[in-house]
Design a protein around this motif. Structure first.
Motif, PDB file in Angstrom:
ATOM      1  N   ALA A 152     157.742  70.606 -17.253  1.00  0.00           N
ATOM      2  CA  ALA A 152     158.363  69.170 -16.576  1.00  0.00           C
ATOM      3  C   ALA A 152     157.905  69.520 -15.279  1.00  0.00           C
ATOM      4  O   ALA A 152     158.918  69.510 -14.320  1.00  0.00           O
ATOM      5  CB  ALA A 152     159.633  68.776 -16.887  1.00  0.00           C
ATOM      6  N   VAL A 153     156.823  69.583 -14.789  1.00  0.00           N
ATOM      7  CA  VAL A 153     156.374  70.016 -13.390  1.00  0.00           C
ATOM      8  C   VAL A 153     155.157  68.835 -13.009  1.00  0.00           C
ATOM      9  O   VAL A 153     154.140  68.732 -13.920  1.00  0.00           O
ATOM     10  CB  VAL A 153     155.838  71.225 -13.275  1.00  0.00           C
ATOM     11  N   VAL A 154     155.523  68.061 -11.910  1.00  0.00           N
ATOM     12  CA  VAL A 154     154.655  67.101 -11.735  1.00  0.00           C
ATOM     13  C   VAL A 154     154.083  66.993 -10.252  1.00  0.00           C
ATOM     14  O   VAL A 154     154.702  67.931  -9.444  1.00  0.00           O
ATOM     15  CB  VAL A 154     155.312  65.532 -11.827  1.00  0.00           C
ATOM     16  N   ASP A 155     152.993  66.426 -10.020  1.00  0.00           N
ATOM     17  CA  ASP A 155     152.465  66.284  -8.480  1.00  0.00           C
ATOM     18  C   ASP A 155     153.516  65.728  -7.662  1.00  0.00           C
ATOM     19  O   ASP A 155     154.043  64.523  -8.052  1.00  0.00           O
ATOM     20  CB  ASP A 155     151.064  65.493  -8.555  1.00  0.00           C
ATOM     21  N   ASP A 156     153.495  66.150  -6.366  1.00  0.00           N
ATOM     22  CA  ASP A 156     154.676  65.892  -5.401  1.00  0.00           C
ATOM     23  C   ASP A 156     154.409  64.402  -5.079  1.00  0.00           C
ATOM     24  O   ASP A 156     155.348  63.713  -4.965  1.00  0.00           O
ATOM     25  CB  ASP A 156     154.451  66.763  -4.214  1.00  0.00           C
ATOM     26  N   ASP A 157     153.040  63.817  -5.023  1.00  0.00           N
ATOM     27  CA  ASP A 157     152.971  62.531  -4.216  1.00  0.00           C
ATOM     28  C   ASP A 157     152.445  61.653  -5.270  1.00  0.00           C
ATOM     29  O   ASP A 157     152.631  60.448  -4.948  1.00  0.00           O
ATOM     30  CB  ASP A 157     151.877  62.775  -3.164  1.00  0.00           C
ATOM     31  N   THR A 158     151.602  62.135  -6.605  1.00  0.00           N
ATOM     32  CA  THR A 158     151.125  60.950  -7.202  1.00  0.00           C
ATOM     33  C   THR A 158     151.657  61.417  -8.975  1.00  0.00           C
ATOM     34  O   THR A 158     150.681  61.583  -9.824  1.00  0.00           O
ATOM     35  CB  THR A 158     149.713  60.760  -7.346  1.00  0.00           C
ATOM     36  N   PRO A 159     152.857  61.448  -9.264  1.00  0.00           N
ATOM     37  CA  PRO A 159     153.313  61.629 -10.536  1.00  0.00           C
ATOM     38  C   PRO A 159     152.636  60.685 -11.208  1.00  0.00           C
ATOM     39  O   PRO A 159     152.920  59.569 -10.972  1.00  0.00           O
ATOM     40  CB  PRO A 159     154.721  61.780 -10.324  1.00  0.00           C
ATOM     41  N   SER A 160     152.627  61.208 -12.516  1.00  0.00           N
ATOM     42  CA  SER A 160     152.045  59.940 -13.694  1.00  0.00           C
ATOM     43  C   SER A 160     153.183  59.961 -14.749  1.00  0.00           C
ATOM     44  O   SER A 160     153.802  60.707 -15.156  1.00  0.00           O
ATOM     45  CB  SER A 160     150.790  60.390 -14.273  1.00  0.00           C
ATOM     46  N   PRO A 161     153.120  58.651 -15.343  1.00  0.00           N
ATOM     47  CA  PRO A 161     153.997  58.347 -16.371  1.00  0.00           C
ATOM     48  C   PRO A 161     153.629  59.136 -17.497  1.00  0.00           C
ATOM     49  O   PRO A 161     154.617  59.598 -18.387  1.00  0.00           O
ATOM     50  CB  PRO A 161     153.987  57.109 -16.765  1.00  0.00           C
ATOM     51  N   ASP A 162     152.463  59.442 -17.593  1.00  0.00           N
ATOM     52  CA  ASP A 162     152.062  60.297 -18.770  1.00  0.00           C
ATOM     53  C   ASP A 162     152.321  61.842 -18.654  1.00  0.00           C
ATOM     54  O   ASP A 162     152.156  62.670 -19.440  1.00  0.00           O
ATOM     55  CB  ASP A 162     150.394  60.242 -19.103  1.00  0.00           C
ATOM     56  N   ASP A 163     152.734  62.516 -17.497  1.00  0.00           N
ATOM     57  CA  ASP A 163     153.272  63.877 -17.255  1.00  0.00           C
ATOM     58  C   ASP A 163     154.499  64.027 -18.414  1.00  0.00           C
ATOM     59  O   ASP A 163     154.985  63.158 -18.914  1.00  0.00           O
ATOM     60  CB  ASP A 163     153.804  64.036 -15.899  1.00  0.00           C
ATOM     61  N   ALA A 209     162.474  68.177  -4.180  1.00  0.00           N
ATOM     62  CA  ALA A 209     162.257  69.153  -5.460  1.00  0.00           C
ATOM     63  C   ALA A 209     162.288  68.640  -6.504  1.00  0.00           C
ATOM     64  O   ALA A 209     161.505  69.392  -7.386  1.00  0.00           O
ATOM     65  CB  ALA A 209     163.438  70.116  -5.339  1.00  0.00           C
ATOM     66  N   ALA A 210     162.584  67.314  -6.719  1.00  0.00           N
ATOM     67  CA  ALA A 210     162.338  66.716  -7.980  1.00  0.00           C
ATOM     68  C   ALA A 210     161.492  65.225  -7.576  1.00  0.00           C
ATOM     69  O   ALA A 210     161.476  64.770  -6.467  1.00  0.00           O
ATOM     70  CB  ALA A 210     163.553  66.507  -8.839  1.00  0.00           C
ATOM     71  N   ARG A 211     161.079  64.781  -8.992  1.00  0.00           N
ATOM     72  CA  ARG A 211     160.427  63.631  -9.046  1.00  0.00           C
ATOM     73  C   ARG A 211     161.246  62.659  -9.947  1.00  0.00           C
ATOM     74  O   ARG A 211     161.525  63.090 -11.234  1.00  0.00           O
ATOM     75  CB  ARG A 211     158.899  63.645  -9.013  1.00  0.00           C
ATOM     76  N   THR A 212     160.933  61.433 -10.143  1.00  0.00           N
ATOM     77  CA  THR A 212     161.423  60.229 -11.258  1.00  0.00           C
ATOM     78  C   THR A 212     160.087  59.773 -11.859  1.00  0.00           C
ATOM     79  O   THR A 212     159.242  59.558 -11.053  1.00  0.00           O
ATOM     80  CB  THR A 212     162.371  59.592 -10.787  1.00  0.00           C
ATOM     81  N   ARG A 213     160.223  59.362 -13.036  1.00  0.00           N
ATOM     82  CA  ARG A 213     159.140  58.828 -13.742  1.00  0.00           C
ATOM     83  C   ARG A 213     158.890  57.432 -13.332  1.00  0.00           C
ATOM     84  O   ARG A 213     159.646  56.535 -13.323  1.00  0.00           O
ATOM     85  CB  ARG A 213     159.487  58.992 -15.193  1.00  0.00           C
ATOM     86  N   PRO A 214     157.509  57.133 -13.004  1.00  0.00           N
ATOM     87  CA  PRO A 214     157.300  56.016 -12.555  1.00  0.00           C
ATOM     88  C   PRO A 214     157.499  54.767 -13.547  1.00  0.00           C
ATOM     89  O   PRO A 214     156.898  55.029 -14.461  1.00  0.00           O
ATOM     90  CB  PRO A 214     155.664  55.920 -12.053  1.00  0.00           C
ATOM     91  N   GLY A 215     158.103  53.530 -13.145  1.00  0.00           N
ATOM     92  CA  GLY A 215     158.132  52.519 -14.266  1.00  0.00           C
ATOM     93  C   GLY A 215     159.411  52.531 -15.094  1.00  0.00           C
ATOM     94  O   GLY A 215     159.604  51.976 -15.862  1.00  0.00           O
ATOM     95  N   VAL A 216     159.947  53.866 -15.169  1.00  0.00           N
ATOM     96  CA  VAL A 216     161.289  53.899 -15.930  1.00  0.00           C
ATOM     97  C   VAL A 216     162.728  53.890 -15.168  1.00  0.00           C
ATOM     98  O   VAL A 216     162.995  54.530 -14.274  1.00  0.00           O
ATOM     99  CB  VAL A 216     161.268  55.338 -16.565  1.00  0.00           C
ATOM    100  N   THR A 217     163.503  52.748 -15.737  1.00  0.00           N
ATOM    101  CA  THR A 217     164.641  52.618 -14.778  1.00  0.00           C
ATOM    102  C   THR A 217     165.679  53.718 -15.164  1.00  0.00           C
ATOM    103  O   THR A 217     165.658  54.543 -15.964  1.00  0.00           O
ATOM    104  CB  THR A 217     165.252  51.154 -15.323  1.00  0.00           C
ATOM    105  N   THR A 218     166.727  53.587 -14.204  1.00  0.00           N
ATOM    106  CA  THR A 218     167.817  54.586 -14.269  1.00  0.00           C
ATOM    107  C   THR A 218     168.768  54.567 -15.437  1.00  0.00           C
ATOM    108  O   THR A 218     169.310  55.316 -15.917  1.00  0.00           O
ATOM    109  CB  THR A 218     168.747  54.604 -13.117  1.00  0.00           C
TER     110      THR A 218
END
Length: 368
Positions: free
Chosen positions: A46-57, A133-142
């Protein structure tokens, strides 16, 4: 797809403490639960790009990090990690994880109970997000049950067990410079400098004179007060005295003391630093205590300092009091903030742009 090499939990804990020292950051950033979470996120990639994470990660839920046991973690091969990730991140995840581990001949002995997920969800992960240090999934609410947390790639790189020694220190500092806010970098810098302080602390006084202070956290605090707080806070600051261990008192401006009619007696329990703002009318005398372990300006200490000022013919109205700490996260600050005397200020070395004032509220209510 190639999985990352797994660090040990001990390595994760040490790296988190190196990046987020507890003297400066909340302990939930680097405690054993945080180390287990970081290890689990590396395990399932569960490691994603710092600036452009994808929902499919690949993303995780807090519970994903709680379920990963030592028995599973040692199964570091590609197929085992893929199978466990598939089970842990799908629907009916816990049942599928139990079944998978049973097929491996392993009992389901999760590392932490499910009721611990709130700590990750509400404290550790949001702090990691804030600090880069972490990122959240685009388009997914809390409120969504979908997995929504991952490590930022450049931060995950710091957990590489092959990165050690000076190279690790360089990488951590480079990551902070690139990803942390200026305020967070200052906190980390102060904590790092304090930990490494073994030599004399050089301080530059407002008049340009340089002075060496004894090694230690108290000297670092005084350096911050003199070089950072005083120019921000005072109109025209001057340092009169600096007290050091061993009853040593450095008189920084003897001619000014003489003009003010002040006499310094080494047998007197002076504050750690005595400053004056000659840019105000009347001049304000600031009495500074640098608290590395204990000794804030509480009510008894304030009365002592006022009594001393009276012997120097300094009116109480011209006296100001500042207790300076390393950090709000530092133990002495947590213990002693509650003891500060009314009408005194507090300042933190790692947050130099702000100060606190403990003062009585003027009662504006109408008399009955």
């Amino acid at each position: 797809m190639t999985f990352r090499e797994l660090p040990t939990l001990e390595q994760c804990a040490a790296r988190l403490e190196a990046v987020f020292p507890r003297a400066a950051f909340d302990s939930t950033c680097s405690n054993p639960l945080a180390a287990a979470a970081a290890a689990a996120m590396i395990y399932v990639d569960a490691v994603v790009d710092d600036d452009t994470p994808s929902p499919d990660d690949v993303w995780v839920r807090p519970t994903t990090c709680l379920w990963l046991s030592d028995d599973v973690y040692v199964r570091a091969d590609h197929d085992s990690r893929t199978a466990w990730r598939t089970a842990a991140l799908g629907s009916n995840a816990k049942r599928k994880v139990v079944e998978l581990q049973k097929s491996w001949g392993l009992d389901f002995n999760q590392r932490y109970g499910d009721n611990t997920r709130e700590t990750l969800r509400d404290e550790t992960f949001p702090l990691w997000l804030e600090l880069g240090a972490a990122r959240t999934r685009p388009g997914v609410t809390t409120t969504s049950p979908l997995p929504r947390w991952a490590l930022a790639r450049t931060f995950a790189d710091l957990l590489n067990p092959q990165l050690t020694g000076d190279a690790l220190d360089v990488a951590i500092n480079a990551w902070r410079d690139a990803r942390m806010t200026p305020g967070a970098r200052m906190k980390a810098h102060v904590a790092q400098e304090r930990r490494a302080q073994t030599h004399a602390v050089e301080v530059t006084l407002p008049n340009g004179v340089r002075r060496s202070l004894e090694p230690g956290a108290a000297s670092l605090i005084l350096k911050g007060v003199i070089e950072d707080w005083a120019p921000r806070r005072l109109v025209d600051p001057a340092v009169l005295t600096v007290s050091e261990p061993g009853a040593k008192i450095y008189v920084a401006d003897a001619p000014l003391l003489q003009r003010l009619g002040m006499k310094i007696d080494v047998s007197t329990l002076l504050p750690d630093a005595l400053l004056i703002d000659v840019g105000t009318d009347p001049a304000e005398v600031w009495m500074i205590e640098a608290v590395a372990s204990d000794g804030p300006i509480d009510e008894p200490r304030r009365r002592e300092l006022i009594d001393w000022a009276a012997t120097q013919r300094i009116p109480p109205a011209d006296c100001r009091f500042l207790t300076a700490f390393v950090s709000r996260n530092d133990g002495p600050a947590k213990r002693r903030l509650k003891d500060l005397a009314e009408g005194t200020y507090a300042w933190y070395l790692d947050e130099p742009q702000s100060e606190l004032l403990w003062t009585k509220i003027a009662d504006q209510s109408d008399p009955l």
